[in-house]
Write an enzyme that holds these catalytic residues in place. Sequence first.
Site, PDB file in Angstrom:
ATOM      1  N   HIS A  61       1.244   4.736   4.597  1.00  0.00           N
ATOM      2  CA  HIS A  61       0.425   5.226   2.929  1.00  0.00           C
ATOM      3  C   HIS A  61       1.294   6.365   3.452  1.00  0.00           C
ATOM      4  O   HIS A  61       1.670   7.016   1.798  1.00  0.00           O
ATOM      5  CB  HIS A  61      -0.875   5.418   3.694  1.00  0.00           C
ATOM      6  CG  HIS A  61      -1.489   3.663   3.406  1.00  0.00           C
ATOM      7  ND1 HIS A  61      -3.078   3.801   4.154  1.00  0.00           N
ATOM      8  CD2 HIS A  61      -1.271   2.679   3.363  1.00  0.00           C
ATOM      9  CE1 HIS A  61      -3.065   2.206   3.769  1.00  0.00           C
ATOM     10  NE2 HIS A  61      -1.728   1.265   3.377  1.00  0.00           N
TER      11      HIS A  61
ATOM     12  N   SER B 170       0.940  -1.148   0.066  1.00  0.00           N
ATOM     13  CA  SER B 170       0.102  -0.246   0.248  1.00  0.00           C
ATOM     14  C   SER B 170       0.862   1.026   0.123  1.00  0.00           C
ATOM     15  O   SER B 170       1.015   2.389  -0.683  1.00  0.00           O
ATOM     16  CB  SER B 170      -1.713  -0.185   1.281  1.00  0.00           C
ATOM     17  OG  SER B 170      -1.639  -1.191   1.767  1.00  0.00           O
TER      18      SER B 170
END
Length: 209
Positions: free
Chosen positions: A168, A111
């Site tokens: 992230h 991610s």
Amino acid sequence: KNLMIIMGAVFLLQEILQMIRMDIYFSFLKYFALTPSLIWKKYYLWQLVTYIFLHGGFSHIFFNLLALWMFGGELESYWGSKKFLFYFFLCGIGAGIFTVLFSSYPVIGASGAIYGILLAYGWLFPNRPILIYFLFPIPAKYMVIIFGLIELFSSSSGTGGGIAHLTHLGGLVFGFFYMAYPMIRQKFRREYYKRKWSQKGPNDRNHYH
């Protein structure tokens, strides 16, 4: 395509290990998931790379592969495979470093690299319409800003809801500096030559005419 194949193969291996014995699976995660305490204490530096290819479930890998296919394919066509691969690992490893520095939670998944890809896509194709939930069109630049703000506010809780928000955010941060670096370098070079030119006397300046 090769990245997607590797991630799919590793996910299949994870599923097989879970079916065989859970203790074997957890030992596998111990060595290859990103665990900040093991980075600091035992220098398991390879985890900064290996964690990218591990995923926590079908939905986790599905949406990462979907984003990699949707946005990564066009970036690779625009940049070329070598530059795209470098950027992918830069954001993935950078997201891992960000996690190790500011969190103590173990994380897995691509991610962080995917968020870096989203940022680059919004940077290079700012007005390209993206369908949120396949229904609502939004320019890519606004999508990146929205996702970035969500991660910024969510990162205060570390891994709230099982989501590694700091990871992230790290992918976004490293992606941003990579994309902004040419402009920053150009600005510093312009200022350097401007100061150097102002320090020269009239005779030195005439030398350039």
